[in-house]
Design a protein around this motif. Sequence first.
Motif, PDB file in Angstrom:
ATOM      1  N   ARG A  22       9.981  49.086 -15.796  1.00  0.00           N
ATOM      2  CA  ARG A  22      10.650  50.224 -15.165  1.00  0.00           C
ATOM      3  C   ARG A  22       9.836  50.749 -13.974  1.00  0.00           C
ATOM      4  O   ARG A  22      10.389  51.100 -12.921  1.00  0.00           O
ATOM      5  CB  ARG A  22      10.834  51.332 -16.211  1.00  0.00           C
ATOM      6  CG  ARG A  22      11.705  52.476 -15.706  1.00  0.00           C
ATOM      7  CD  ARG A  22      12.137  53.357 -16.838  1.00  0.00           C
ATOM      8  NE  ARG A  22      13.131  54.304 -16.381  1.00  0.00           N
ATOM      9  CZ  ARG A  22      13.846  55.088 -17.163  1.00  0.00           C
ATOM     10  NH1 ARG A  22      13.686  54.996 -18.524  1.00  0.00           N
ATOM     11  NH2 ARG A  22      14.740  55.932 -16.693  1.00  0.00           N
ATOM     12  N   ALA A  23       8.518  50.814 -14.117  1.00  0.00           N
ATOM     13  CA  ALA A  23       7.672  51.270 -12.999  1.00  0.00           C
ATOM     14  C   ALA A  23       7.768  50.288 -11.806  1.00  0.00           C
ATOM     15  O   ALA A  23       7.808  50.682 -10.622  1.00  0.00           O
ATOM     16  CB  ALA A  23       6.223  51.395 -13.459  1.00  0.00           C
ATOM     17  N   GLU A  24       7.832  48.991 -12.186  1.00  0.00           N
ATOM     18  CA  GLU A  24       7.951  47.976 -11.123  1.00  0.00           C
ATOM     19  C   GLU A  24       9.273  48.122 -10.385  1.00  0.00           C
ATOM     20  O   GLU A  24       9.353  47.976  -9.166  1.00  0.00           O
ATOM     21  CB  GLU A  24       7.818  46.580 -11.764  1.00  0.00           C
ATOM     22  CG  GLU A  24       7.924  45.444 -10.761  1.00  0.00           C
ATOM     23  CD  GLU A  24       6.770  45.425  -9.772  1.00  0.00           C
ATOM     24  OE1 GLU A  24       6.851  44.678  -8.744  1.00  0.00           O
ATOM     25  OE2 GLU A  24       5.735  46.109  -9.969  1.00  0.00           O
ATOM     26  N   VAL A  25      10.334  48.465 -11.182  1.00  0.00           N
ATOM     27  CA  VAL A  25      11.635  48.671 -10.531  1.00  0.00           C
ATOM     28  C   VAL A  25      11.573  49.829  -9.547  1.00  0.00           C
ATOM     29  O   VAL A  25      12.093  49.753  -8.414  1.00  0.00           O
ATOM     30  CB  VAL A  25      12.709  48.904 -11.611  1.00  0.00           C
ATOM     31  CG1 VAL A  25      14.010  49.425 -10.981  1.00  0.00           C
ATOM     32  CG2 VAL A  25      13.006  47.621 -12.369  1.00  0.00           C
ATOM     33  N   GLU A  26      10.925  50.926  -9.916  1.00  0.00           N
ATOM     34  CA  GLU A  26      10.803  52.074  -9.022  1.00  0.00           C
ATOM     35  C   GLU A  26      10.044  51.705  -7.745  1.00  0.00           C
ATOM     36  O   GLU A  26      10.406  52.103  -6.632  1.00  0.00           O
ATOM     37  CB  GLU A  26      10.114  53.228  -9.751  1.00  0.00           C
ATOM     38  CG  GLU A  26      10.966  53.890 -10.811  1.00  0.00           C
ATOM     39  CD  GLU A  26      12.199  54.545 -10.206  1.00  0.00           C
ATOM     40  OE1 GLU A  26      12.115  55.050  -9.026  1.00  0.00           O
ATOM     41  OE2 GLU A  26      13.251  54.567 -10.842  1.00  0.00           O
ATOM     42  N   ARG A  27       8.974  50.927  -7.953  1.00  0.00           N
ATOM     43  CA  ARG A  27       8.199  50.509  -6.767  1.00  0.00           C
ATOM     44  C   ARG A  27       9.030  49.624  -5.852  1.00  0.00           C
ATOM     45  O   ARG A  27       9.028  49.783  -4.611  1.00  0.00           O
ATOM     46  CB  ARG A  27       6.938  49.774  -7.223  1.00  0.00           C
ATOM     47  CG  ARG A  27       5.996  49.413  -6.071  1.00  0.00           C
ATOM     48  CD  ARG A  27       4.835  48.582  -6.568  1.00  0.00           C
ATOM     49  NE  ARG A  27       5.293  47.271  -6.986  1.00  0.00           N
ATOM     50  CZ  ARG A  27       5.542  46.251  -6.132  1.00  0.00           C
ATOM     51  NH1 ARG A  27       5.396  46.417  -4.817  1.00  0.00           N
ATOM     52  NH2 ARG A  27       5.950  45.080  -6.609  1.00  0.00           N
ATOM     53  N   LEU A  28       9.751  48.680  -6.499  1.00  0.00           N
ATOM     54  CA  LEU A  28      10.532  47.744  -5.677  1.00  0.00           C
ATOM     55  C   LEU A  28      11.708  48.436  -5.008  1.00  0.00           C
ATOM     56  O   LEU A  28      12.115  48.058  -3.894  1.00  0.00           O
ATOM     57  CB  LEU A  28      11.026  46.593  -6.561  1.00  0.00           C
ATOM     58  CG  LEU A  28       9.912  45.648  -7.073  1.00  0.00           C
ATOM     59  CD1 LEU A  28      10.492  44.620  -8.045  1.00  0.00           C
ATOM     60  CD2 LEU A  28       9.243  44.942  -5.884  1.00  0.00           C
ATOM     61  N   LEU A  29      12.293  49.452  -5.654  1.00  0.00           N
ATOM     62  CA  LEU A  29      13.359  50.216  -4.993  1.00  0.00           C
ATOM     63  C   LEU A  29      12.841  50.875  -3.704  1.00  0.00           C
ATOM     64  O   LEU A  29      13.545  50.942  -2.698  1.00  0.00           O
ATOM     65  CB  LEU A  29      13.905  51.279  -5.948  1.00  0.00           C
ATOM     66  CG  LEU A  29      14.868  50.783  -7.031  1.00  0.00           C
ATOM     67  CD1 LEU A  29      15.229  51.922  -7.989  1.00  0.00           C
ATOM     68  CD2 LEU A  29      16.131  50.202  -6.404  1.00  0.00           C
ATOM     69  N   GLY A  30      11.618  51.404  -3.756  1.00  0.00           N
ATOM     70  CA  GLY A  30      11.049  51.996  -2.540  1.00  0.00           C
ATOM     71  C   GLY A  30      10.803  50.958  -1.453  1.00  0.00           C
ATOM     72  O   GLY A  30      10.961  51.213  -0.255  1.00  0.00           O
ATOM     73  N   ALA A  31      10.398  49.742  -1.880  1.00  0.00           N
ATOM     74  CA  ALA A  31      10.118  48.685  -0.883  1.00  0.00           C
ATOM     75  C   ALA A  31      11.387  48.065  -0.350  1.00  0.00           C
ATOM     76  O   ALA A  31      11.381  47.435   0.711  1.00  0.00           O
ATOM     77  CB  ALA A  31       9.234  47.607  -1.535  1.00  0.00           C
ATOM     78  N   ALA A  32      12.520  48.191  -1.073  1.00  0.00           N
ATOM     79  CA  ALA A  32      13.764  47.541  -0.657  1.00  0.00           C
ATOM     80  C   ALA A  32      14.447  48.282   0.475  1.00  0.00           C
ATOM     81  O   ALA A  32      15.397  47.773   1.067  1.00  0.00           O
ATOM     82  CB  ALA A  32      14.710  47.426  -1.847  1.00  0.00           C
ATOM     83  N   GLY A  33      14.026  49.491   0.781  1.00  0.00           N
ATOM     84  CA  GLY A  33      14.595  50.208   1.905  1.00  0.00           C
ATOM     85  C   GLY A  33      15.999  50.668   1.640  1.00  0.00           C
ATOM     86  O   GLY A  33      16.306  51.204   0.573  1.00  0.00           O
ATOM     87  N   ALA A  34      16.870  50.446   2.606  1.00  0.00           N
ATOM     88  CA  ALA A  34      18.254  50.903   2.506  1.00  0.00           C
ATOM     89  C   ALA A  34      18.966  50.246   1.339  1.00  0.00           C
ATOM     90  O   ALA A  34      19.783  50.877   0.636  1.00  0.00           O
ATOM     91  CB  ALA A  34      19.005  50.616   3.809  1.00  0.00           C
ATOM     92  N   ALA A  35      18.701  48.963   1.115  1.00  0.00           N
ATOM     93  CA  ALA A  35      19.330  48.263  -0.026  1.00  0.00           C
ATOM     94  C   ALA A  35      18.902  48.906  -1.339  1.00  0.00           C
ATOM     95  O   ALA A  35      19.706  49.052  -2.270  1.00  0.00           O
ATOM     96  CB  ALA A  35      18.957  46.779   0.015  1.00  0.00           C
ATOM     97  N   GLY A  36      17.632  49.296  -1.445  1.00  0.00           N
ATOM     98  CA  GLY A  36      17.153  49.951  -2.664  1.00  0.00           C
ATOM     99  C   GLY A  36      17.858  51.262  -2.883  1.00  0.00           C
ATOM    100  O   GLY A  36      18.212  51.630  -4.015  1.00  0.00           O
ATOM    101  N   ARG A  37      18.091  52.009  -1.798  1.00  0.00           N
ATOM    102  CA  ARG A  37      18.779  53.288  -1.942  1.00  0.00           C
ATOM    103  C   ARG A  37      20.216  53.075  -2.411  1.00  0.00           C
ATOM    104  O   ARG A  37      20.764  53.854  -3.179  1.00  0.00           O
ATOM    105  CB  ARG A  37      18.744  54.056  -0.617  1.00  0.00           C
ATOM    106  CG  ARG A  37      17.367  54.599  -0.276  1.00  0.00           C
ATOM    107  CD  ARG A  37      17.423  55.567   0.895  1.00  0.00           C
ATOM    108  NE  ARG A  37      17.863  54.902   2.149  1.00  0.00           N
ATOM    109  CZ  ARG A  37      17.042  54.286   2.975  1.00  0.00           C
ATOM    110  NH1 ARG A  37      15.712  54.214   2.686  1.00  0.00           N
ATOM    111  NH2 ARG A  37      17.497  53.722   4.079  1.00  0.00           N
ATOM    112  N   SER A  38      20.848  52.018  -1.922  1.00  0.00           N
ATOM    113  CA  SER A  38      22.235  51.758  -2.363  1.00  0.00           C
ATOM    114  C   SER A  38      22.304  51.272  -3.814  1.00  0.00           C
ATOM    115  O   SER A  38      23.312  51.466  -4.509  1.00  0.00           O
ATOM    116  CB  SER A  38      22.859  50.723  -1.422  1.00  0.00           C
ATOM    117  OG  SER A  38      22.190  49.462  -1.539  1.00  0.00           O
TER     118      SER A  38
END
Length: 689
Positions: free
Chosen positions: A90-106
């Motif tokens: 779950r922590a890795e998912v949060e980190r990767l969402l931040g690194a994914a940029g606009a796609a992570g926000r969507s």
Amino acid sequence: MTALAPPAPPSRWRFLLIATLTPLLLAALIGWTGVEHARSLEAQAEAARSFERERVLLLLMSAVKDAETAQRGLLLTGDRAFLAPYAPARAEVERLLGAAGAAGRSLRPAIAAKFAELDATIALFERGDAAAMRREVASGRGKRIMDALRDAVAAAAAAERTRSAERSASFRRHRDDSYRLLEVSGALAGLILLGIILALWRSLSERHAAARAAHEAATRHAAILASTTDTLLIVTTGGTIETINAAGQDLLGYSAAELSARDLATVLPSRAGDDDLRARFGAGAARGVFPDQVARRRDGSDVTVDVAIGVMHGPDGDRLVLSLRDASDRLRIARAKDELISTVSHELRTPLTSVVGSLALLRAADAGEWPPQAVRLVAIADNNARRLIRLIDDMLDVDRIESGQLTIARKPLDLRTITAQATLDGEGVAQRHAMTLVDVVAPAPVMVAGDVGRLLQVVTNLVSNAIHASARGDTVTLRTEVAGGRARVSVDDHGPGVPADLRSRLFDRFQSQRASGGTGLGLAIAREIVRRLDGTIWFEDRAGGGTRFAFDLPLLTDATGDAAGQAGTPLILHVDDDHDLCEAMTVALEDVATMICAKGLDAARADMRDRRPTLVLLDMALGDGTGAALIPELLDACGQPIPLVLLTAADVPPEIARRATAVLVKGRHDLAAVVETIRRQLRELGAHR
């Protein structure tokens, strides 16, 4: 030989333009290349970022699957050990969402829903409600959320792959553009360098050509100086000798080194009467020929030379070029000619005179017993003997004219007596040609200052010329008159006229062919005699056919002589209160006339009491009255109107304008136009040569 044009200086503005534009163009090319390179790097970086985001999305999906696997392990085994990877995932998912940029926000809502579903099942397990947890799992909601998340991640990854491909293509385009720009820049820089090299080569070639031309010109000039047979001296305007050619060294005995920097008086010493010549040598604009000058040799002996002076303009100042020609041969030839003329005069004319006299005695005797052939032979002999005497007299006159020894007296005489004598002398020739001589005389004496013999010679030549140019039975008319304030004699014939190709040189020696059997010298001698009496001689076509030869002379009217008197120089009375204009007209006409300036009517009347002018230049507006008051008084000694030129700014009434030969307006006609009008009037009056 034409002078070489000086080389043109290089164009400063063209050089500055090229020197400014070339670095600016290169700087623009370098800047453009930098911009294109930066754009290509940005495209490359953007492609890398897109690829990284795609990788992050794949890792994000993997982390979500790890969390789901932990949840499934818990449900299947009931062993809490399977939940160990859940929190890190779950922590890795949060980190990767931040690194994914606009796609992570969507993707965040779908991932949040997934983790909410996972947290809910885990919470049911924690409460010990395994049946509820299994029902939740069996409902398929978690699978649906996972499938939706998987589709969203796949779509985002596909979008990033597309974006990465576009950035990679853009990078390749910018890279290719940069390569082409570099190629163009290199080619342009090469062309500029080539142009600079060609311009430098052209400059060097032109410099070499100019130096070679200067060398060839100097060599040619040196060869001319060395090969000419005349002595050439190059002298400064101050009279210092710079160089002398080989012919001068042979003539004068000096070497070039001996005469260098010495004064011109070393070889052309000043002497009495040579002051004007010496002054000309020192004048910067001196030109002319000075015959019979004495040059001093190195050994002290003298030689007679003819000196011709020219001016050589150079960048370092003017130089005088003196050409000295040995006059010994010319003087020897002149002496031989004088001896020949003397021989002709004494050894030929004397016996010819005796022959003519003897033939005259024979013809005066009773020749009735002579056969016709003998009478004709005596006439032919008499005609040819007289013709030879005329030829000898003409030759002697020409020689006197050339040597300046033609003497002409100036005594008061009536031209009517000249034409009467010429008519009487020409009757015999006219009768032999079955022609008539008519002398139309003036009603009053036509007085001139002249030479009876010489003027009779002129009129006789014109009459003889007219007789031989006319057909048998024609009439030759002599006329004496006063025209334009001048004494005029004219001779009219009815001949064929003067040929067009002969008109410009009719009065030159050996040119006139109108008088059959003549020497070709009569008209040339007549012109010289008339000129020396301050007159003008000319010819013109007659309206009814034939030719009129005429000459005019200054009219002698009283004991003191008026404007057309013995002085022979036209006199112009300028009546104007503008002193500066009077001075300017005096200077402009000083070579053709004598000017008298009168500031008003009284001054003009006083001047005319002393002498009568040839022409009057009059302003209508004067300080002491109007010029119109003076016009009735403008009469010569014979009562004839004096030619009048009006130069005024005032309005000229028509009746006064008709009295004037020309009307000029101040401000509209400049000084040059006024001077040309006066000169033309004088030419028409025959008042200057």
